[in-house]
Design a protein around this motif. Structure first.
Motif, PDB file in Angstrom:
ATOM      1  N   ARG A 154      -4.065 -25.762 -13.700  1.00 39.84           N
ATOM      2  CA  ARG A 154      -4.654 -26.615 -12.751  1.00 39.84           C
ATOM      3  C   ARG A 154      -4.638 -27.904 -13.044  1.00 39.84           C
ATOM      4  O   ARG A 154      -4.259 -28.856 -12.577  1.00 39.84           O
ATOM      5  N   PRO A 206      -2.613 -30.573 -11.662  1.00 40.33           N
ATOM      6  CA  PRO A 206      -2.222 -31.603 -10.888  1.00 40.33           C
ATOM      7  C   PRO A 206      -0.534 -31.098 -10.501  1.00 40.33           C
ATOM      8  O   PRO A 206      -0.356 -30.832  -9.004  1.00 40.33           O
ATOM      9  N   ASN A 212      -0.155 -27.008 -10.298  1.00 37.44           N
ATOM     10  CA  ASN A 212      -1.265 -26.580  -9.487  1.00 37.44           C
ATOM     11  C   ASN A 212      -0.331 -25.902  -9.248  1.00 37.44           C
ATOM     12  O   ASN A 212      -0.390 -24.961  -7.850  1.00 37.44           O
ATOM     13  N   ARG A 240      -3.335 -22.010  -4.662  1.00 36.71           N
ATOM     14  CA  ARG A 240      -2.912 -23.308  -5.006  1.00 36.71           C
ATOM     15  C   ARG A 240      -1.770 -24.191  -4.723  1.00 36.71           C
ATOM     16  O   ARG A 240      -1.037 -23.088  -3.716  1.00 36.71           O
ATOM     17  N   GLY A 241      -0.859 -24.604  -5.505  1.00 39.28           N
ATOM     18  CA  GLY A 241       0.379 -24.794  -4.563  1.00 39.28           C
ATOM     19  C   GLY A 241       1.900 -24.289  -4.734  1.00 39.28           C
ATOM     20  O   GLY A 241       2.848 -24.446  -4.273  1.00 39.28           O
TER      21      GLY A 241
END
Lengths: 347, 347
Positions: free
Chosen positions: B286, B288, B291, B333-334
């Motif tokens: 999680r 950032p 991600n 996510r990313g």
DNA sequence: ATGAAAGCGCTAACAG
DNA sequence: CTGTTAGCGCTTTCAT
């Protein structure tokens, strides 16, 4: 020997009395044997143990606690989500059991506030309470501490009867600055953690250290926070200037990682272009690809001291300092190095 | 009204009897009022409550537990270091309290193995046990479950009387592959987690999903593990080949992050050059700057179901399935995107 | 070294 | 609605 009358329709698990009957001794004797107390011959001890094993007897903690003069229970309030508390809990178990105390855990969760958690602990009639990072104001803590020994861990509390043990945040930052100065850094900025006593301590430690190194002119505190976002924001502010400092010390690891990430993405090389130091030795800081230089505290040591302090109070021993302040220690990892083109100030 | 005889030199905290004396009623009445049971007039209730407040009375949990027919206690064994267990514990507290049950926590630490943790719980005469991610073999678990309801959370156990609840690991991997295929990926490799049932399930899920997408020829499982190091090692192996796959699904988040880091450092852009999927929705995923696209499980739901199952057993209700398998869910996510130059397979 | 007896503080039947 | 009476299973004096 009188054969103790067997109780009629036993339903539950075997009790002390059952064992006594089976071993042909009194309940008192079984009690003595079961808790390893002195006062039983080896022969009896063996027979009782055998009987207990035969019956699959297991002492009833509830009854035990109720009958005992002192519960021999250490109540521990902790936050399930807080990784550092895990370390403390481990240490507390180890220390408590070494001294014959049992630990009862009371977790802080979204549905269970501190009052509730403490309430539970009091309900068990714990002999003393260990509160990990409580956030309630000093006065309720003091009230609590007037009724039983309370030692607060990881937070500074000077309310009269409360014992507390935490590490010196200012010193941690001081060490971080020392480390950077030794490497040859001068332009060291601090990304602060906002309001709160911890943030203030760390800020103070930064300032003191800088002045001590005659770097008072380079003191620069950026507004930050306790999140990666806050760290990233501060880093962006840094990037907007035409020149970057050679090092930054963040309020904590999260903040540091946020800054680290932002800088790296902007093409800044760490630690070549800039050194970064965090605080807490959190899980994230240890991650190989983060590998953050940071400041850590010895959780097991803190735990041991907390337990010892509680026992000192229980035994009515004299205690010199109500507040125990431990030194944190710098953990040098991969995000700090000599500044570009400079040699270390001292070997 | 007969004035209850005050006991002579009271030392400790006020008891039920003290409250009774103060309120001029019998102990039974106080008991009724204190536990909110029906059978007391409003007037009495108010007077008793007032008396309790005056005296600062707090029920003694030990005595309560001992006197009650059923302890109303749910014993929970968990690992302090395991972040997922924190989520479960939170959910368990919430669910248990909603049903009038109390929770007693027993932590697994380096100095406290599973047997010890269970022993403690049994000592409290818990009505049922919730074991989070136990590692002891099935047979001892079964023995335990023969004595009281035991529900194992987060691990597959089919030993006869044990209830278990966990999520479908193969399905999680299947979802990851589906996601990648939908994006247009074909060369999807799996970095395995070594031996162990979880790793086997995930491997199987990967294979099944690949075949289902007619990608059987692209199946490729690299030896990996449950650490960042293992992930990094696998990534290095990947880098040595002249051509990279377009996507990799790792055994877990740690493994994925290790691979991610290694690839990024080697100049590979994620997700542009390669997509990466982890598993567990861990803290690190999680973060950032990580991600990571990953697979997560609903801890609160699991916790609720675990508690419910325990209560069903306690109430002697019929239970259809001894083993409850939940579906995990993909968290995009990313680190995943369409492969270089390709459009998604379907809109 | 061993046993008898008195609680620990509360709940739970049962009686009024 | 209220009070009486037994325990829950163990520890703890106090005798023996």
């Amino acid at each position: 020997v009188t054969q103790p009358a067997a109780r009629s329709p036993r339903r539950g698990r075997p009790t002390l009395e059952d064992v006594a009957a089976h071993a042909q001794v009194s309940r008192a004797l079984v009690s003595i044997v079961m808790r390893g107390a002195p006062g039983a011959s080896e022969t009896t001890r063996a027979r009782v143990l055998q009987a207990a094993a035969d019956l699959g007897y297991r002492p009833d903690t509830r009854a035990r606690l109720l009958a005992r003069t002192r519960s021999q229970l250490l109540g521990v309030m902790f936050n399930v989500r807080h990784a550092f508390h895990s370390d403390l809990v481990e240490g507390i178990y180890a220390a408590a059991e070494a001294d014959g105390y049992d630990v009862v855990l009371s977790a802080l969760t979204p549905s269970r506030d501190e009052a509730r958690a403490e309430e539970t602990l009091l309900g068990y009639r714990c002999d003393a309470l260990l509160l990990l990072g409580p956030e309630s104001p000093a006065s309720p803590l003091a009230d609590l501490a007037r009724r039983l020994p309370v030692v607060v861990v990881g937070r500074r509390v000077s309310a009269e009867p409360v014992d507390s043990i935490h590490s010196a945040d200012d010193e941690g930052l001081h060490q971080a600055v020392d480390h950077l100065v030794t490497l040859g850094h001068q332009e060291i900025v601090h990304i602060g953690g906002g309001r709160g006593p911890k943030a203030a301590d760390r800020r103070r430690g930064y300032r003191t250290a800088m002045r001590q190194h005659d770097l008072g002119d380079h003191i620069r505190v950026l507004e930050g926070g306790q999140t990666t976002d806050a760290g990233a924001r501060a880093a962006r502010r840094l990037l907007r200037a035409d020149t970057l400092p050679t090092a930054v010390v963040a309020y904590d690891d999260d903040c540091a990682v946020g800054a680290l990430d932002t800088l790296v993405r902007a093409g800044v090389s760490v630690p070549r272009d800039i050194s970064i130091v965090g605080y807490d030795d959190s899980l994230i800081s240890r991650f190989p690809h983060v590998n953050l230089t940071t400041v850590g505290q010895d959780a097991h040591r803190m735990a041991g001291l907390a337990v010892r302090r509680a026992l000192e109070r229980l035994n009515g021993e004299e205690v010199a300092e109500r507040e125990l302040i431990l030194s944190p220690h710098l953990i040098v990892r991969g995000t700090t190095d000599v500044p570009r083109g400079k040699a270390p100030a001292r070997a």
